[in-house]
Design a protein around this motif. Structure first.
Motif, PDB file in Angstrom:
ATOM      1  N   ASN A 129     -12.199 -17.212   9.118  1.00 49.64           N
ATOM      2  CA  ASN A 129     -13.202 -16.017   8.833  1.00 49.64           C
ATOM      3  C   ASN A 129     -12.393 -14.906   8.545  1.00 49.64           C
ATOM      4  O   ASN A 129     -10.772 -15.247   8.275  1.00 49.64           O
ATOM      5  N   GLY A 130     -12.527 -14.136   7.547  1.00 51.89           N
ATOM      6  CA  GLY A 130     -11.315 -13.599   6.513  1.00 51.89           C
ATOM      7  C   GLY A 130     -11.406 -13.994   5.019  1.00 51.89           C
ATOM      8  O   GLY A 130     -10.937 -14.878   4.712  1.00 51.89           O
ATOM      9  N   LYS A 131     -12.133 -13.377   4.053  1.00 55.19           N
ATOM     10  CA  LYS A 131     -11.148 -13.287   2.286  1.00 55.19           C
ATOM     11  C   LYS A 131     -10.245 -12.617   1.742  1.00 55.19           C
ATOM     12  O   LYS A 131      -9.744 -12.608   1.218  1.00 55.19           O
ATOM     13  N   ARG A 132     -10.230 -11.389   2.400  1.00 47.87           N
ATOM     14  CA  ARG A 132      -9.071 -10.137   1.978  1.00 47.87           C
ATOM     15  C   ARG A 132      -7.520 -10.756   2.661  1.00 47.87           C
ATOM     16  O   ARG A 132      -6.767 -10.096   1.635  1.00 47.87           O
ATOM     17  N   LYS A 295      -7.243   7.035  -0.008  1.00 43.47           N
ATOM     18  CA  LYS A 295      -7.852   6.829  -0.371  1.00 43.47           C
ATOM     19  C   LYS A 295      -6.164   5.611  -0.561  1.00 43.47           C
ATOM     20  O   LYS A 295      -5.559   5.545  -1.522  1.00 43.47           O
ATOM     21  N   THR A 296      -6.807   4.047   0.111  1.00 44.49           N
ATOM     22  CA  THR A 296      -5.826   2.956  -0.467  1.00 44.49           C
ATOM     23  C   THR A 296      -5.725   2.014  -1.100  1.00 44.49           C
ATOM     24  O   THR A 296      -6.989   2.373  -1.283  1.00 44.49           O
ATOM     25  N   THR A 297      -5.246   1.613  -1.754  1.00 41.91           N
ATOM     26  CA  THR A 297      -5.552   0.760  -2.955  1.00 41.91           C
ATOM     27  C   THR A 297      -5.462  -0.894  -2.535  1.00 41.91           C
ATOM     28  O   THR A 297      -5.193  -1.431  -1.643  1.00 41.91           O
ATOM     29  N   ARG A 298      -5.583  -0.977  -3.805  1.00 41.36           N
ATOM     30  CA  ARG A 298      -5.542  -3.282  -2.887  1.00 41.36           C
ATOM     31  C   ARG A 298      -4.203  -3.166  -3.184  1.00 41.36           C
ATOM     32  O   ARG A 298      -3.714  -4.728  -2.641  1.00 41.36           O
ATOM     33  N   ARG A 299      -3.004  -3.030  -3.087  1.00 41.09           N
ATOM     34  CA  ARG A 299      -1.082  -3.582  -3.041  1.00 41.09           C
ATOM     35  C   ARG A 299      -1.632  -3.489  -1.760  1.00 41.09           C
ATOM     36  O   ARG A 299      -0.286  -3.248  -0.711  1.00 41.09           O
ATOM     37  N   ILE A 300      -2.071  -2.086  -0.546  1.00 38.01           N
ATOM     38  CA  ILE A 300      -2.521  -2.407   1.164  1.00 38.01           C
ATOM     39  C   ILE A 300      -3.576  -3.018   1.731  1.00 38.01           C
ATOM     40  O   ILE A 300      -4.553  -2.826   1.440  1.00 38.01           O
ATOM     41  N   PHE A 301      -2.981  -3.943   2.007  1.00 33.45           N
ATOM     42  CA  PHE A 301      -3.688  -4.624   3.342  1.00 33.45           C
ATOM     43  C   PHE A 301      -3.933  -3.854   4.505  1.00 33.45           C
ATOM     44  O   PHE A 301      -2.462  -4.107   5.457  1.00 33.45           O
TER      45      PHE A 301
END
Ligand code: FAD
Length: 305
Positions: A129-132, A295-301
């Motif tokens: 599971n999980g794609k991000r 808001k967090t950007t795509r550089r934060i997971f």
């Protein structure tokens, strides 16, 4: 994802199960490193570091229904423990607490099922599971800041091993938070990796006891403590920040990033988008503001549970 669907689990076999707390049985929590052989099933070779997998507990719940699947993070690199994707590991904390009404012991269903399994026992698994929450497709282009509490270390064990094992060292910083030193997970392994890889920094943040001269601290203060190490990557926007563990830790981490990069709004915007007023009042941030005013950007997971 879902090469093994939730309604058709496959059978793996436990090949290793051991305590992975630094203090062994002296730790305040019981956390086991469990390895499962999935060879011969569609799961073999199909998972990546950072994903999770499902575990089905045999039997039924108090309503007579089959137990719901629980998810567990994969703590192996993409190639598994064996390098060819046949052995997948996870890091499981036994969940138990007293019921408030009659102070009887309640034991979490699946965490205790997994931890009770002996080497050789079968286990029903699904997923992955999980794609991000994954490493990027071009890992060389980045630096990495991993921040974990408790079993949140699981995906980072796999990711750090994968990154350090693949060619020239990338700058990798791992901050691991734990209430007591005895509860640190895979501590000796990370210390050994740090000795071996010049560009890997491992920081343990202990929150409920003082260890040597180090003050008690949470992961966010530990991140500020290593600001000089992580700031160049963060400022350039090359760094990726991964956070995994107890819900509630995100806010402190975001605030620490804002403190480290606060004098440079363009650098901060690589990670956090918020207006100047919100940034200035960051001591008063609360969790509900995440993804709205903060808001967090795509550089934060973020993966918290
Ligand atoms: C993406 C993801 C990855 C995960 N990775 C991991 C991992 O790597 N390792 C890991 O150990 N877990 C992980 N988890 C958590 C895991 O899925 C289970 O939720 C956990 O193991 C508990 O399951 P259980 O069946 O043992 O407990 P359950 O039988 O499901 O019991 C949990 C229930 O007890 C209640 N409860 C819990 N604590 C208390 C308390 N103190 N007082 C009153 N009620 C309480 C909760 O409300 C909940 O309903 C992950 C979860 C997600 C979503």
């Amino acid at each position: 994802m879902h090469v093994v669907r939730p309604d058709e689990p496959v059978t793996g076999r436990v090949v290793r199960s051991e305590l992975c707390t630094h203090g062994g049985a002296k730790a305040s929590g019981i956390i086991r490193h469990v390895e499962i052989d999935v060879s011969g099933t569609p799961m073999a070779g199909a998972f990546r570091a950072g994903q999770s997998f499902g575990v089905v507990t045999p039997g039924v719940d108090e309503h007579g229904k089959p137990h719901k699947i629980r998810l567990y993070s994969i703590s192996s690199p993409t190639g598994g423990e064996d390098g060819s994707g046949n052995i997948v590991a996870t890091t499981v904390k036994r969940l138990f607490h007293e019921l408030p009404d009659d102070h009887r012991l309640y034991t979490g269903v699946t965490s205790n099922h997994i931890c009770d399994l002996q080497v050789g026992d079968e286990i029903l698994v699904t997923g992955p599971n999980g794609k991000r929450f994954l490493l990027p497709s071009r890992p060389d282009e980045h630096e990495y800041v991993f921040i974990a509490t408790g079993t949140g270390i699981a995906p980072f064990r796999g990711m750090v091993r994968e990154l350090l094992g693949a060619g020239p060292d990338r700058r990798v910083t791992l901050v691991m938070g734990s209430p007591y030193e005895t509860d640190l997970l895979y501590h000796d392994d990370f210390l050994a990796m740090e000795r071996e890889h010049e560009r890997f920094t491992y920081v343990a943040a202990i929150s409920r006891e003082q260890v040597g001269a180090r003050p008690r601290e949470y992961v966010d203060s530990a991140l500020r403590r290593v600001a000089a190490t992580v700031a160049p990557g963060l400022r350039s926007g090359r760094a990726l920040v991964y956070v995994c563990g107890i819900a509630g830790m995100e806010l402190g981490v975001l605030r620490a990033l804002a403190d480290i990069l606060g004098d440079d709004p363009a650098a901060l915007a690589h990670y956090i988008e918020c207006d100047p007023g919100t940034l200035a009042s960051r001591d008063a941030w609360d969790r509900r503001m995440i993804h709205r005013e903060i808001k967090t950007t795509r550089r934060i997971f973020l993966e918290v549970y």
